[in-house]
Design an enzyme around this catalytic site. Sequence first.
Site, PDB file in Angstrom:
ATOM      1  N   SER A 106       2.262  -6.922   3.899  1.00  0.00           N
ATOM      2  CA  SER A 106       1.265  -6.638   4.650  1.00  0.00           C
ATOM      3  C   SER A 106       1.759  -7.106   6.047  1.00  0.00           C
ATOM      4  O   SER A 106       2.453  -7.730   6.110  1.00  0.00           O
ATOM      5  CB  SER A 106       0.118  -7.471   4.182  1.00  0.00           C
ATOM      6  OG  SER A 106      -0.689  -7.586   4.979  1.00  0.00           O
ATOM      7  N   TYR A 119      -4.583 -14.926   1.875  1.00  0.00           N
ATOM      8  CA  TYR A 119      -3.946 -13.670   1.989  1.00  0.00           C
ATOM      9  C   TYR A 119      -2.599 -13.663   2.636  1.00  0.00           C
ATOM     10  O   TYR A 119      -1.694 -13.327   2.103  1.00  0.00           O
ATOM     11  CB  TYR A 119      -4.799 -12.587   2.168  1.00  0.00           C
ATOM     12  CG  TYR A 119      -4.465 -11.149   2.037  1.00  0.00           C
ATOM     13  CD1 TYR A 119      -3.850 -10.588   3.165  1.00  0.00           C
ATOM     14  CD2 TYR A 119      -4.449 -10.420   0.971  1.00  0.00           C
ATOM     15  CE1 TYR A 119      -3.568  -9.292   3.012  1.00  0.00           C
ATOM     16  CE2 TYR A 119      -3.952  -9.349   0.713  1.00  0.00           C
ATOM     17  CZ  TYR A 119      -3.631  -8.547   1.972  1.00  0.00           C
ATOM     18  OH  TYR A 119      -3.194  -7.245   2.049  1.00  0.00           O
TER      19      TYR A 119
HETATM   20  P1  NAP Z   1      -7.008  -2.159  -3.896  1.00  0.00           P
HETATM   21  O1  NAP Z   1      -8.012  -0.704  -3.818  1.00  0.00           O
HETATM   22  O2  NAP Z   1      -7.889  -3.363  -3.893  1.00  0.00           O
HETATM   23  O3  NAP Z   1      -6.584  -2.085  -5.696  1.00  0.00           O
HETATM   24  C1  NAP Z   1      -5.833  -3.202  -6.097  1.00  0.00           C
HETATM   25  C2  NAP Z   1      -5.362  -2.721  -7.431  1.00  0.00           C
HETATM   26  O4  NAP Z   1      -5.091  -3.856  -7.964  1.00  0.00           O
HETATM   27  C3  NAP Z   1      -6.380  -2.340  -8.406  1.00  0.00           C
HETATM   28  O5  NAP Z   1      -6.221  -1.297  -9.185  1.00  0.00           O
HETATM   29  C4  NAP Z   1      -6.603  -3.700  -9.338  1.00  0.00           C
HETATM   30  O6  NAP Z   1      -7.180  -3.303 -10.553  1.00  0.00           O
HETATM   31  C5  NAP Z   1      -5.422  -4.273  -9.203  1.00  0.00           C
HETATM   32  N1  NAP Z   1      -5.249  -5.598  -9.543  1.00  0.00           N
HETATM   33  C6  NAP Z   1      -5.894  -6.595  -8.762  1.00  0.00           C
HETATM   34  N2  NAP Z   1      -5.577  -7.659  -9.410  1.00  0.00           N
HETATM   35  C7  NAP Z   1      -4.844  -7.573 -10.317  1.00  0.00           C
HETATM   36  C8  NAP Z   1      -4.321  -8.460 -11.316  1.00  0.00           C
HETATM   37  N3  NAP Z   1      -4.380  -9.913 -11.390  1.00  0.00           N
HETATM   38  N4  NAP Z   1      -3.423  -7.948 -12.216  1.00  0.00           N
HETATM   39  C9  NAP Z   1      -3.231  -6.565 -12.323  1.00  0.00           C
HETATM   40  N5  NAP Z   1      -3.776  -5.584 -11.558  1.00  0.00           N
HETATM   41  C10 NAP Z   1      -4.684  -6.219 -10.453  1.00  0.00           C
HETATM   42  O7  NAP Z   1      -5.963  -2.488  -2.941  1.00  0.00           O
HETATM   43  P2  NAP Z   1      -4.919  -1.507  -1.954  1.00  0.00           P
HETATM   44  O8  NAP Z   1      -5.728  -1.433  -0.678  1.00  0.00           O
HETATM   45  O9  NAP Z   1      -4.607   0.008  -2.679  1.00  0.00           O
HETATM   46  O10 NAP Z   1      -3.638  -2.407  -1.854  1.00  0.00           O
HETATM   47  C11 NAP Z   1      -2.725  -2.406  -2.885  1.00  0.00           C
HETATM   48  C12 NAP Z   1      -1.897  -3.568  -2.160  1.00  0.00           C
HETATM   49  O11 NAP Z   1      -1.412  -3.161  -1.022  1.00  0.00           O
HETATM   50  C13 NAP Z   1      -2.123  -4.935  -2.259  1.00  0.00           C
HETATM   51  O12 NAP Z   1      -1.180  -5.617  -2.772  1.00  0.00           O
HETATM   52  C14 NAP Z   1      -2.675  -5.146  -1.119  1.00  0.00           C
HETATM   53  O13 NAP Z   1      -2.687  -6.480  -0.604  1.00  0.00           O
HETATM   54  C15 NAP Z   1      -1.764  -4.311  -0.233  1.00  0.00           C
HETATM   55  N6  NAP Z   1      -2.203  -3.904   1.279  1.00  0.00           N
HETATM   56  C16 NAP Z   1      -3.213  -2.857   1.500  1.00  0.00           C
HETATM   57  C17 NAP Z   1      -3.485  -2.758   2.774  1.00  0.00           C
HETATM   58  C18 NAP Z   1      -4.487  -2.003   3.141  1.00  0.00           C
HETATM   59  O14 NAP Z   1      -5.114  -2.050   4.288  1.00  0.00           O
HETATM   60  N7  NAP Z   1      -5.256  -1.621   2.087  1.00  0.00           N
HETATM   61  C19 NAP Z   1      -2.734  -2.938   3.728  1.00  0.00           C
HETATM   62  C20 NAP Z   1      -1.450  -3.898   3.481  1.00  0.00           C
HETATM   63  C21 NAP Z   1      -1.336  -4.447   2.182  1.00  0.00           C
HETATM   64  P3  NAP Z   1      -8.090  -4.635 -11.350  1.00  0.00           P
HETATM   65  O15 NAP Z   1      -9.249  -4.865 -10.267  1.00  0.00           O
HETATM   66  O16 NAP Z   1      -8.892  -3.476 -12.421  1.00  0.00           O
HETATM   67  O17 NAP Z   1      -7.204  -5.394 -11.730  1.00  0.00           O
HETATM   68  C1  GCO Z   2      -7.782  -7.764   6.605  1.00  0.00           C
HETATM   69  C2  GCO Z   2      -7.432  -6.459   5.737  1.00  0.00           C
HETATM   70  C3  GCO Z   2      -5.648  -6.522   5.838  1.00  0.00           C
HETATM   71  C4  GCO Z   2      -5.287  -5.392   5.373  1.00  0.00           C
HETATM   72  C5  GCO Z   2      -3.848  -5.440   5.245  1.00  0.00           C
HETATM   73  C6  GCO Z   2      -3.118  -5.331   6.653  1.00  0.00           C
HETATM   74  O1  GCO Z   2      -8.690  -8.324   6.118  1.00  0.00           O
HETATM   75  O2  GCO Z   2      -7.378  -8.154   7.320  1.00  0.00           O
HETATM   76  O3  GCO Z   2      -7.587  -6.542   4.496  1.00  0.00           O
HETATM   77  O4  GCO Z   2      -5.318  -7.872   5.318  1.00  0.00           O
HETATM   78  O5  GCO Z   2      -5.470  -5.189   4.090  1.00  0.00           O
HETATM   79  O6  GCO Z   2      -3.227  -6.435   4.626  1.00  0.00           O
HETATM   80  O7  GCO Z   2      -1.731  -5.044   6.542  1.00  0.00           O
END
Ligand code: NAP
Ligand code: GCO
Length: 264
Positions: free
Chosen positions: A145, A158
């Site tokens: 992230s 986080y």
């Molecule tokens: P999301 O929409 O919240 O989806 C998270 C997924 O992970 C869901 O399918 C959830 O299903 C599963 N999950 C959560 N806890 C779990 C556990 N303990 N065991 C197994 N599965 C689990 O997330 P996203 O935005 O697609 O992000 C995916 C990844 O990218 C995460 O690691 C997040 O930190 C990272 N990320 C996101 C962003 C952003 O801006 N969206 C940016 C940087 C990094 P269940 O709830 O059913 O378990």
């Molecule tokens: C926040 C956001 C971020 C993004 C992502 C950025 O609350 O600042 O959720 O953490 O999810 O991780 O790279």
Amino acid sequence: MEDLFSLAGKTAWVTGAAYGIGYAIAKAYAQAGAKIVFNCSRQETVDRGLEAYKKDGIEAKGYVCDVTDEEAVKKLLHTIEEEVGPVDILVNNAGMIRRIPMTEMEASEFRRVVDVDLIGPFIVSKAVIPSMIERGGGKIINICSMMSELGRETVSAYASAKGGLKMLTKNIASEYGAYNIQCNGIGPGYIATEQTAPLREKQPDGSRHPFDRFIISKTPAERWGDAEDLMGPAIFLASKASDFVNGHILYVDGGILAYIGKQP
Ligand code: NAP
Ligand code: GCO
């Protein structure tokens, strides 16, 4: 050149890939020829994912498994190897966030975020590495992230977890690179998924959320990322094209980390 980015004959396990970033990465891998396996902690989310894959014509296998439960992860890996085959590509995507000011956060809440976002990738990587070594190598991709590099209010747990995940990525690369295992990270910027939906909610007067406006002003691309923006970088890090890339965090952030931000 096509072969360089092909995943034909590979099995990819993308944790948490029912929707959002994980789903987009798994879809890209399927289109590049890989067999897809995913897990979530809830049956309803697995079912939602299976429906989406079916709609997209992708034959994915989904399982209920909490990545923080080491015994369940070991059992799931055994099932995957029996039902699909050995895991060639692991994407530690499953994650959660809790946005709470640090001094108001319970230690149990902090611990749960670190458990899912850091200990989970440790547990799943530890499970798959031995068979990758036996078979002459593999690919591990950790979804880090911007918070692997930067902090902000309310995301102490986080950011701590994602900072740790950056270093776990570098350590797996260091410890297992000699076995032809490449471990790299993808650092998405601000991506429009369910996880960030609260930060983009329209205001009562219909205007954009202040945080939404803030991210737009900090992003040279002047937009939020889409999960699809991660498909190409994810294929690169899972394919032969990245066989000499190890311990690297590839930021896919529209340039936020390079930019001081637009003058108000
Ligand atoms: P999301 O929409 O919240 O989806 C998270 C997924 O992970 C869901 O399918 C959830 O299903 C599963 N999950 C959560 N806890 C779990 C556990 N303990 N065991 C197994 N599965 C689990 O997330 P996203 O935005 O697609 O992000 C995916 C990844 O990218 C995460 O690691 C997040 O930190 C990272 N990320 C996101 C962003 C952003 O801006 N969206 C940016 C940087 C990094 P269940 O709830 O059913 O378990
Ligand atoms: C926040 C956001 C971020 C993004 C992502 C950025 O609350 O600042 O959720 O953490 O999810 O991780 O790279």
